[in-house]
Design a protein around this motif. Structure first.
Motif, mmCIF file in Angstrom:
data_model
loop_
_atom_site.group_PDB
_atom_site.id
_atom_site.type_symbol
_atom_site.label_atom_id
_atom_site.label_comp_id
_atom_site.label_asym_id
_atom_site.label_seq_id
_atom_site.Cartn_x
_atom_site.Cartn_y
_atom_site.Cartn_z
ATOM 1 N N ASP A 206 0.881 -1.207 -0.039
ATOM 2 C CA ASP A 206 -0.119 0.188 -0.100
ATOM 3 C C ASP A 206 0.856 1.260 0.120
ATOM 4 O O ASP A 206 1.401 1.436 0.930
ATOM 5 N N LYS B 79 -9.689 -0.093 3.245
ATOM 6 C CA LYS B 79 -9.204 0.946 4.179
ATOM 7 C C LYS B 79 -10.366 1.823 4.504
ATOM 8 O O LYS B 79 -11.441 2.255 3.873
ATOM 9 N N THR B 80 -10.185 2.315 5.831
ATOM 10 C CA THR B 80 -11.317 2.965 6.470
ATOM 11 C C THR B 80 -11.730 4.242 5.705
ATOM 12 O O THR B 80 -12.747 4.763 5.500
ATOM 13 N N ALA C 257 1.751 -1.200 6.838
ATOM 14 C CA ALA C 257 0.404 -1.744 7.293
ATOM 15 C C ALA C 257 0.295 -3.195 7.514
ATOM 16 O O ALA C 257 -0.462 -3.945 8.313
ATOM 17 N N ASN D 86 0.764 3.528 2.955
ATOM 18 C CA ASN D 86 0.760 2.958 4.303
ATOM 19 C C ASN D 86 1.715 1.834 4.024
ATOM 20 O O ASN D 86 1.255 0.755 4.280
ATOM 21 N N MET E 199 -5.541 -7.106 7.927
ATOM 22 C CA MET E 199 -5.483 -6.056 7.105
ATOM 23 C C MET E 199 -5.445 -6.467 5.510
ATOM 24 O O MET E 199 -5.903 -5.525 4.626
#
Length: 214
Positions: free
Chosen positions: A19, A105-106, A25, A22, A100
């Motif tokens: 990602d 992703k939020t 992550a 990130n 994850m």
């Protein structure tokens, strides 16, 4: 202590979710390499299903490969050594890094919800990160997680898991599944080139062994 001081250090397998926003992550280096790995290859033949007999041996592409591994995660040694992270969170961070791989992703979920609220006609579902299964330098494979099972076996006083087994089912993504410019396309093609070279080495070794006197 090992009686063979020059024994090379064993490399560890890993699963990485790439990602760009990130990069750490979903980075999981196996604490212990799985003892076994099950690989199932299903050939993709053009002549299946009663088609033209002249196509019976024609390959449509790379086989569909599925991988199953059981990963053990244990914080016992870290707890004995007074590791602050293990003492406060157990192995919850490591499990979360694996999980994850299959969560959107939020930020993308919130954005899509907002777009739907204002009446956007088409909302594009979030894209999972490019996931790599790394098993030594000769096997760096783009995969998607098809099965995921966690068995938590022990907890600390705060109910953080401190020992668990994770059963993973992975579907290898080949050039049949990915567009030409996707980085996973080149990774799988490189994997197949290495496999072809290994096949030549194995064939030559087999011929040499067959020629030896019994």
């Amino acid at each position: 202590m090992s009686t063979f001081p020059r024994t090379p250090r064993t490399q560890r397998g890993a699963i990485i979710g790439l990602d760009p926003l990130n990069p750490v992550a979903s980075l999981v280096v196996f604490q212990y390499n799985p003892d076994t790995m099950t690989r199932t290859l299903t050939p993709q033949m053009a002549g299946e299903g009663g088609g033209d007999r002249t196509e019976a041996l024609r390959l449509k592409g790379a086989p569909v490969e599925n991988i199953r591994v059981d990963v053990e995660i244990d914080a016992t040694d870290q707890l004995a050594n007074g590791d602050v992270l293990a003492s406060s969170m157990g192995i919850y961070p490591q499990l979360s890094a694996l999980e994850m791989l299959v969560y959107p992703k939020t930020a993308q979920v919130i954005l899509n919800t907002a777009l739907m609220q204002v009446g956007t006609l088409e909302v594009v579902p979030p894209t999972a990160p490019l996931t790599l299964f790394i098993w030594g330098p000769k096997r760096v494979l783009p995969v998607k997680v098809s099965e995921f099972s966690i068995t938590e076996e022990a907890y600390d006083p705060s109910l953080n898991p401190i020992r668990a087994k994770v059963a993973l089912g992975l579907r290898v993504l080949s050039y049949n599944d990915l567009p030409l410019m996707h980085p996973g396309y080149a990774l799988f093609l490189t994997h197949q080139v290495v496999k072809e070279a290994m096949a030549v080495v194995g064939s030559i070794a087999g011929l040499a062994n067959a020629a030896l006197p019994r």
